[in-house]
Each structure stands twice: as C-alpha cells, then as structure tokens.
Design an enzyme around this catalytic site. Structure first.
Site, PDB file in Angstrom:
ATOM      1  N   TYR A  27      11.525   1.828  -2.056  1.00  0.00           N
ATOM      2  CA  TYR A  27      10.914   0.276  -2.093  1.00  0.00           C
ATOM      3  C   TYR A  27       9.304   0.899  -3.024  1.00  0.00           C
ATOM      4  O   TYR A  27       9.047  -0.251  -3.572  1.00  0.00           O
ATOM      5  CB  TYR A  27      10.415   0.165  -0.585  1.00  0.00           C
ATOM      6  CG  TYR A  27       9.642  -1.181  -0.511  1.00  0.00           C
ATOM      7  CD1 TYR A  27       9.995  -2.262  -0.564  1.00  0.00           C
ATOM      8  CD2 TYR A  27       8.048  -0.951  -0.136  1.00  0.00           C
ATOM      9  CE1 TYR A  27       9.537  -3.429  -0.704  1.00  0.00           C
ATOM     10  CE2 TYR A  27       7.254  -2.100  -0.081  1.00  0.00           C
ATOM     11  CZ  TYR A  27       7.885  -3.176  -0.296  1.00  0.00           C
ATOM     12  OH  TYR A  27       6.998  -4.395  -0.099  1.00  0.00           O
TER      13      TYR A  27
ATOM     14  N   SER B 154       0.747  -1.248  -0.147  1.00  0.00           N
ATOM     15  CA  SER B 154       0.065   0.023   0.088  1.00  0.00           C
ATOM     16  C   SER B 154       0.796   1.344   0.011  1.00  0.00           C
ATOM     17  O   SER B 154       0.239   2.387  -0.307  1.00  0.00           O
ATOM     18  CB  SER B 154      -0.932   0.153   1.452  1.00  0.00           C
ATOM     19  OG  SER B 154      -0.178   0.045   2.485  1.00  0.00           O
ATOM     20  N   CYS B 155       2.201   1.180   0.008  1.00  0.00           N
ATOM     21  CA  CYS B 155       3.050   2.328   0.575  1.00  0.00           C
ATOM     22  C   CYS B 155       3.327   2.930  -1.162  1.00  0.00           C
ATOM     23  O   CYS B 155       4.067   3.787  -1.595  1.00  0.00           O
ATOM     24  CB  CYS B 155       4.236   2.051   0.967  1.00  0.00           C
ATOM     25  SG  CYS B 155       5.437   1.140  -0.143  1.00  0.00           S
TER      26      CYS B 155
ATOM     27  N   LYS C 293       8.105  -1.030  -6.548  1.00  0.00           N
ATOM     28  CA  LYS C 293       6.991  -1.772  -6.437  1.00  0.00           C
ATOM     29  C   LYS C 293       6.065  -1.191  -7.564  1.00  0.00           C
ATOM     30  O   LYS C 293       5.249  -2.045  -8.233  1.00  0.00           O
ATOM     31  CB  LYS C 293       6.236  -1.936  -5.356  1.00  0.00           C
ATOM     32  CG  LYS C 293       6.822  -2.797  -4.121  1.00  0.00           C
ATOM     33  CD  LYS C 293       6.910  -4.152  -4.393  1.00  0.00           C
ATOM     34  CE  LYS C 293       7.290  -5.172  -3.411  1.00  0.00           C
ATOM     35  NZ  LYS C 293       7.167  -6.473  -3.835  1.00  0.00           N
TER      36      LYS C 293
ATOM     37  N   HIS D 259       8.285  -4.283  10.951  1.00  0.00           N
ATOM     38  CA  HIS D 259       7.303  -3.266  11.179  1.00  0.00           C
ATOM     39  C   HIS D 259       6.970  -2.981  12.457  1.00  0.00           C
ATOM     40  O   HIS D 259       7.053  -3.831  13.525  1.00  0.00           O
ATOM     41  CB  HIS D 259       6.036  -3.735  10.176  1.00  0.00           C
ATOM     42  CG  HIS D 259       6.352  -3.553   8.615  1.00  0.00           C
ATOM     43  ND1 HIS D 259       7.019  -4.721   7.998  1.00  0.00           N
ATOM     44  CD2 HIS D 259       6.337  -2.540   7.948  1.00  0.00           C
ATOM     45  CE1 HIS D 259       7.161  -4.128   6.701  1.00  0.00           C
ATOM     46  NE2 HIS D 259       6.689  -2.982   6.683  1.00  0.00           N
TER      47      HIS D 259
HETATM   48  P1  GDP Z   1       5.072   2.141   7.793  1.00  0.00           P
HETATM   49  O1  GDP Z   1       3.621   1.705   7.846  1.00  0.00           O
HETATM   50  O2  GDP Z   1       5.726   1.956   6.265  1.00  0.00           O
HETATM   51  O3  GDP Z   1       5.267   3.538   8.266  1.00  0.00           O
HETATM   52  O4  GDP Z   1       5.966   0.998   8.419  1.00  0.00           O
HETATM   53  P2  GDP Z   1       5.789   0.820  10.144  1.00  0.00           P
HETATM   54  O5  GDP Z   1       5.108  -0.252  10.188  1.00  0.00           O
HETATM   55  O6  GDP Z   1       7.482   0.466  10.394  1.00  0.00           O
HETATM   56  O7  GDP Z   1       5.658   1.936  11.008  1.00  0.00           O
HETATM   57  C1  GDP Z   1       4.297   2.142  11.378  1.00  0.00           C
HETATM   58  C2  GDP Z   1       4.242   3.278  12.186  1.00  0.00           C
HETATM   59  O8  GDP Z   1       4.422   2.813  13.694  1.00  0.00           O
HETATM   60  C3  GDP Z   1       5.221   4.714  11.959  1.00  0.00           C
HETATM   61  O9  GDP Z   1       4.485   5.909  12.380  1.00  0.00           O
HETATM   62  C4  GDP Z   1       6.514   4.238  13.192  1.00  0.00           C
HETATM   63  O10 GDP Z   1       7.082   5.301  13.575  1.00  0.00           O
HETATM   64  C5  GDP Z   1       5.343   3.379  14.375  1.00  0.00           C
HETATM   65  N1  GDP Z   1       6.277   2.794  15.273  1.00  0.00           N
HETATM   66  C6  GDP Z   1       5.903   3.080  16.699  1.00  0.00           C
HETATM   67  N2  GDP Z   1       6.603   2.063  17.330  1.00  0.00           N
HETATM   68  C7  GDP Z   1       7.438   1.504  16.485  1.00  0.00           C
HETATM   69  C8  GDP Z   1       8.456   0.319  16.492  1.00  0.00           C
HETATM   70  O11 GDP Z   1       8.912   0.158  17.409  1.00  0.00           O
HETATM   71  N3  GDP Z   1       8.954  -0.135  15.176  1.00  0.00           N
HETATM   72  C9  GDP Z   1       8.232   0.427  13.893  1.00  0.00           C
HETATM   73  N4  GDP Z   1       8.752  -0.144  13.032  1.00  0.00           N
HETATM   74  N5  GDP Z   1       7.479   1.190  13.840  1.00  0.00           N
HETATM   75  C10 GDP Z   1       6.915   1.900  15.071  1.00  0.00           C
END
Ligand code: GDP
Length: 319
Positions: free
Chosen positions: A140, A112-113, A144, A183
């Site tokens: 990325y 979805s990104c 895609k 994630h």
């Molecule tokens: P995104 O959906 O591509 O942004 O990928 P992520 O799943 O890595 O991050 C989603 C959101 O969760 C972002 O706003 C991050 O800053 C937040 N987030 C909060 N805590 C964490 C953490 O411990 N790890 C990651 N990856 N994201 C976090």
C-alpha cells in the site's frame, strides 16, 4: 495560490468512503455549490477508459482524490496484491483523466505509512524515501509513494499546481467497522460495544498495546483539504495530523470508557504490532494556518453515537 472560486465544479473521487464523504460535507459547508461525488458503485476507477469518460463528463476545475483501497493491519498483510494494484490503477487513471479534462487543481491523499518504519519521530515530510518501509503495509505504501510521484511528475512536466497531503490514522462517521479489515479504532469500538451488550468479562486487543499511533477525526482532515485547495502549492507532500500520539493500550482504555465497558482488556501477542510509532510533524501545515479542532475524547464520543445510530441498527452491520 488564490482561493478557489466557490462556484467551481469540484470532483471528489471516493465520495462513498470515510474520507470522501467528509470532504464532500466540508466543501459544501465551506460554501462550494458545485460538488460532484464519484462512488465506487458509480464508476470503477481501476478501469482507465471508465475513469477517463467519467471525469471528462464531470469536467471538474479541481479534483480531490480520496478513492483508494484501504484497510487495517490484517487486511494489508493478507491482500497486498489488491492494495498495490488497485491503488496504482485508481490514482494513475484519475491523474490521467484529470489532466485530460483540464483540471487546474488536484489534491492527492496518501497516508502516513509512506514514511520509513524507523523514521525520526515526529515524522517530517522530508523523511520520505530515506529508509525501509514497515512490512505489514509496504505494498500500500509503495502505491501511495507512486501517487506522490505522479503528482510531482504532472507538476514538472505540465506545470500544474497539483499537490499531495498525507493524513495520519483517521476515524469518524462512515468508518469501516469490520473486525478483520478495519483499522484499530473502529475495531476496538465495535469489540467493546459488543462485549458490553453480551456482558463479556474481557476484550482482546491485538499485539502488545505498546505501539504509538496518532488519530485525526476525518472532519478535521476534510477541513484541511478545503484549506489546502485554497493555499497549498508545493511539490512536497504535506502532513495532516494532530502531532500527538497515544499507545494502543491508552486508546483501548479511552474507547472502553466511551462505550462503558468495565471488564478486562487482554492482549493477543500472536497478532502483529506493526510499526512501533507513527506520529507526524505537523509544523508545515500549522504554519499555513490550519489546526485540528476535534479532540480524541470528543471525537470518540461522536463517532460512537454515529456507530450506534448507523451501524448497529443500520445496514452497515450486514454490509
Ligand atoms: P496500522 O496503523 O497501519 O498499524 O493499522 P491498524 O490501525 O490496523 O493497527 C494499529 C495498531 O493497533 C497495531 O499495532 C494493531 O496490532 C493494533 N490493534 C489492536 N487491536 C486491533 C484490532 O482489533 N484491529 C486492528 N486493526 N488493529 C488492532
């Protein structure tokens, strides 16, 4: 589009990963008797001749492309070269090898990104390429988008009924629980678990907690993939999600409850939020007769059980 023959040979590229392993399970569960996996340890799909040789040897009727370099917000921001180049190579080599082997069906999985950072929410498929991308994962996303174009080009030039599906944020058994590259959902599960075991008073969540994200259990995505192989034949990518989102703060509270963490949740605003909201419009796939079955609370509980059984005591912890 006729239903695929259940005895047809299906190649699942990326079968060692979160998505690929779920797709293999779902295909077998749906009665497919000749499912062949390709793990990165078996064949390096970044290598064109290795990919061509491997796919020719398998000689599949259909290919599901779940092979990709994936990661969370920090990994994407830190290693854009790998996220761009590895994904461009993997998908171009696989498309080329599948065409060479005469595969009649190809399902390319994106993300979805790919949609613009400020796309109207929920995000419709036709918002693709209508605005600038989110900077934390633009390399990325561009890779895609090139994959979608690859599928569309094979359709146009060779008349093949190949398709692309765009899943929302996924989670489930087999996820990556590494705190820097994962994630948000698996990262929070591990943080809350380890804090509970250690008796920590607080857990740090990145960003402000206000971004909104949609979470789909990977077994729901895998069921959608089987369904789409049977019914979908259109140049447009098709969204796969729940159509419902939560804030990161709401997700953190849900994960804390699942794990049994009762301490304080604090926010590290020096970490990026990424895109403010990402929820897919799922009306197209809903109209084809698919819907998700696993709610977030239920999916979190089963994923936590998997984490306890396979990661905490298993080899994942040192991988
Ligand atoms: P995104 O959906 O591509 O942004 O990928 P992520 O799943 O890595 O991050 C989603 C959101 O969760 C972002 O706003 C991050 O800053 C937040 N987030 C909060 N805590 C964490 C953490 O411990 N790890 C990651 N990856 N994201 C976090």
């Amino acid at each position: 589009m006729g239903e695929l023959d259940r005895s047809a040979r299906i190649l699942v590229a990326g079968s060692g990963g979160l998505v690929g392993s779920a797709v293999v399970r779902a295909l077998r569960g749906a009665g497919f008797t000749d499912v062949v996996g390709a793990r990165s340890a078996q064949v390096d799909l970044r290598d064109a001749s290795a990919a061509r040789e491997f796919v020719a040897g398998v000689d599949p009727v259909a290919v599901v492309d779940a092979a990709a370099r994936v990661g969370g917000i920090a990994a994407n921001a830190a290693r854009p070269v790998e996220f761009l180049h590895d994904n461009l190579r993997i998908q171009a080599n696989l498309l080329d090898a599948a065409a060479g082997a005469g595969a009649g069906r190809f399902l390319f999985l994106g993300s979805s990104c790919i949609y613009p950072k400020f796309a109207e929410q929920p995000i419709r498929e036709d918002s693709l390429l209508t605005g600038p991308l989110e900077a934390t994962n633009d390399a990325y996303a561009v890779a895609k988008i090139a994959g979608i174009m690859g599928v569309q080009s094979y359709r146009r030039e060779y008349g093949l009924p190949w398709v692309s599906a765009m899943p929302t944020n996924l989670y489930g058994p087999g996820d990556n629980f590494d705190l820097e590259s994962s994630h948000v959902l698996p990262a929070l599960m591990r943080k809350f678990h380890e804090a509970t075991v250690r008796g920590d008073a607080r857990v740090t969540v990145w960003g402000t907690g206000t971004p909104r994200r949609e979470f789909l259990h990977v077994d729901d995505l895998a069921a959608a993939c089987v369904h789409l192989l049977d019914v979908y034949d259109d140049p447009s990518p098709i969204n796969v999600g729940t159509g419902e989102d939560v804030t990161i703060a709401e997700l953190a509270a849900l994960v804390a409850r699942t794990v049994g963490f009762t301490g304080e949740i604090v926010y590290d605003t020096s970490r990026p939020d990424g895109t403010p909201r990402k929820v897919l419009d799922v009306s197209r796939i809903t109209a084809t007769g698919w819907k998700p079955r696993i709610g977030l609370a239920e999916g979190l509980a089963s994923t936590y059980r998997w984490y306890l059984d396979n990661y905490v005591s298993g080899e994942g912890a040192t991988a």
